[in-house]
Design an enzyme around this catalytic site. Structure first.
Site, PDB file in Angstrom:
ATOM      1  N   HIS A 177      -4.879  14.341  -8.929  1.00  0.00           N
ATOM      2  CA  HIS A 177      -5.145  12.965  -9.365  1.00  0.00           C
ATOM      3  C   HIS A 177      -4.201  12.386 -10.612  1.00  0.00           C
ATOM      4  O   HIS A 177      -3.830  11.165 -10.730  1.00  0.00           O
ATOM      5  CB  HIS A 177      -6.569  12.743  -9.456  1.00  0.00           C
ATOM      6  CG  HIS A 177      -7.480  12.623  -8.022  1.00  0.00           C
ATOM      7  ND1 HIS A 177      -7.186  11.371  -7.355  1.00  0.00           N
ATOM      8  CD2 HIS A 177      -8.278  13.441  -7.501  1.00  0.00           C
ATOM      9  CE1 HIS A 177      -7.976  11.467  -6.214  1.00  0.00           C
ATOM     10  NE2 HIS A 177      -8.519  12.831  -6.410  1.00  0.00           N
ATOM     11  N   ASP A 202      -2.046   9.296 -10.612  1.00  0.00           N
ATOM     12  CA  ASP A 202      -2.120   8.025 -11.589  1.00  0.00           C
ATOM     13  C   ASP A 202      -0.597   7.918 -11.867  1.00  0.00           C
ATOM     14  O   ASP A 202      -0.149   6.707 -12.042  1.00  0.00           O
ATOM     15  CB  ASP A 202      -2.801   8.679 -12.619  1.00  0.00           C
ATOM     16  CG  ASP A 202      -4.475   8.488 -12.191  1.00  0.00           C
ATOM     17  OD1 ASP A 202      -4.793   8.164 -11.195  1.00  0.00           O
ATOM     18  OD2 ASP A 202      -5.270   8.786 -13.051  1.00  0.00           O
ATOM     19  N   ASP A 241       0.977  -1.243   0.074  1.00  0.00           N
ATOM     20  CA  ASP A 241       0.040  -0.046  -0.049  1.00  0.00           C
ATOM     21  C   ASP A 241       0.920   1.261  -0.061  1.00  0.00           C
ATOM     22  O   ASP A 241       1.851   1.248   0.849  1.00  0.00           O
ATOM     23  CB  ASP A 241      -0.805   0.121   1.204  1.00  0.00           C
ATOM     24  CG  ASP A 241      -1.837   1.101   1.106  1.00  0.00           C
ATOM     25  OD1 ASP A 241      -3.190   0.818   0.513  1.00  0.00           O
ATOM     26  OD2 ASP A 241      -1.697   2.028   1.787  1.00  0.00           O
ATOM     27  N   ASN A 277      -2.578  12.803  -3.475  1.00  0.00           N
ATOM     28  CA  ASN A 277      -3.644  13.246  -4.472  1.00  0.00           C
ATOM     29  C   ASN A 277      -4.087  14.615  -3.915  1.00  0.00           C
ATOM     30  O   ASN A 277      -4.309  15.451  -4.752  1.00  0.00           O
ATOM     31  CB  ASN A 277      -4.789  12.257  -4.439  1.00  0.00           C
ATOM     32  CG  ASN A 277      -4.269  11.027  -5.371  1.00  0.00           C
ATOM     33  OD1 ASN A 277      -3.695  11.044  -6.334  1.00  0.00           O
ATOM     34  ND2 ASN A 277      -4.903   9.904  -5.092  1.00  0.00           N
ATOM     35  N   GLU A 332      -4.774   2.123  -4.228  1.00  0.00           N
ATOM     36  CA  GLU A 332      -3.229   2.366  -4.408  1.00  0.00           C
ATOM     37  C   GLU A 332      -2.736   1.017  -3.669  1.00  0.00           C
ATOM     38  O   GLU A 332      -1.517   0.899  -3.414  1.00  0.00           O
ATOM     39  CB  GLU A 332      -2.892   3.351  -3.490  1.00  0.00           C
ATOM     40  CG  GLU A 332      -3.133   3.464  -2.255  1.00  0.00           C
ATOM     41  CD  GLU A 332      -4.400   3.814  -1.531  1.00  0.00           C
ATOM     42  OE1 GLU A 332      -4.306   4.277  -0.495  1.00  0.00           O
ATOM     43  OE2 GLU A 332      -5.386   4.077  -2.547  1.00  0.00           O
TER      44      GLU A 332
END
Length: 317
Positions: free
Chosen positions: A187, A191, A174, A182, A218
């Site tokens: 965002h 990504d 994680d 973010n 994630e």
């Protein structure tokens, strides 16, 4: 063919002349395998997994219909496309073959141009089907295996490990403080960061049987068959280091000035009766432990990784 692997065609005919003619016709475009009877056809289909079989109907030991029936009854062979080639030219003969699952039916004496055209057509269908199957198993953002594919492989590898009394290691990764990332960078940047971590995870999988998949958000899941706890822990510790070494700035993190990841893992030991759900829950519990004890580290069930959990991030001097 520009580095692209040639598709395989198995020519099955008891007539040596027919085998030779079809083999020479197809060799410039495809990898050609030959079989002279039904038993040999099934054996070579199982060993080589051809993309297409050109199958004679009338063979002495086992006719083409029986070969096709056995192919369709075998989960490892049922997907192979079959074109019947036969001297039987009655419409009911052709209909019988198609109803059994043949992709096409060519009547002898065959026209070479027609054979090549139909072979090309059905192999194109095979390519398209496999492309769709691959896309159905890939996460669009990270290009790792998706959760559906992981679930399939995990079940198979767990069964294989139990049956063969072999180790199976499972880990969850994680990204630390990813929501804050973010929120701070947006965002699209999130990504891009996730894709970078995914590439690092894919690079850490050293063998064809190892699998890195996106489990959700994630979180990634990593499967290492025939890998014990110490070896798996070392592989994942190196991955945690590799994520930090990406040096993706993360000023909103309370862990480090760069993006980091936490990993929790567990190993199904040889002879263990632990269920696949219990193994996954154990890995998830270790991920929680890694996060509770400082993040940017690996926590592995019942394994001494030669470090308290992992070496926390420290900036280079």
């Amino acid at each position: 063919m520009n580095g692209v692997e040639m598709q395989k065609v198995l020519v099955a005919d008891d007539d040596a002349v027919n085998r030779e003619v079809l083999g020479e016709l197809l060799k410039p475009e495809y990898t050609v395998l030959l079989a002279k009877n039904g038993a040999q056809t099934l054996e070579r289909a199982a060993r080589h997994q051809p993309d297409l079989i050109l199958l004679d109907v009338m063979m002495p030991d086992m006719d083409g219909y029986e070969v096709l029936r056995r192919l369709r009854a075998d989960p490892q062979l049922e997907h192979i496309a079959v074109i019947f080639i036969s001297g039987l030219d009655r419409p009911e003969d052709e209909a019988s073959g198609l109803k059994m699952g043949a992709a096409d039916y060519i009547v002898k004496p065959f026209n070479q141009t027609v054979v090549m055209a139909r072979v090309a057509l059905h192999l194109q269908v095979v390519r398209q089907r496999r492309m769709l199957e691959r896309l159905a198993n890939i996460d669009g953002l990270t290009e790792l295996a998706n959760r559906r594919r992981f679930d399939e492989v995990y079940a198979l590898e767990w069964q294989r490990a139990r049956r063969g009394r072999r180790a199976l290691s499972l880990a969850l990764l994680d990204i630390d403080a990813f929501k804050q990332y973010n929120d701070r960078y947006g965002h699209p940047a999130g990504d891009r960061a996730l894709r970078s971590v995914a590439r690092a995870a894919a690079g850490a999988m050293r063998r064809p049987s190892d699998l890195a998949a996106r489990y959700g958000g994630e979180e990634l899941v990593l499967l290492l068959p025939e890998t014990g706890a110490l070896e798996a822990g070392q592989v994942l510790s190196q991955l945690v280091d590799a994520v930090a070494a990406l040096a993706i700035a993360h000023e909103a993190s309370g862990v480090a000035p760069v993006l980091t990841a936490s990993v929790g893992g567990a190993t199904l030991e040889p002879g263990s009766q632990e269920s696949l759900a219990a193994l996954f829950e154990a890995a998830d519990a270790q991920l929680y432990r890694a996060k509770q004890t400082g993040r940017n580290r690996v926590s592995w069930r019942d394994a001494d990784l030669d470090q308290p959990d992992a070496i926390p991030y420290s900036a280079a001097p």
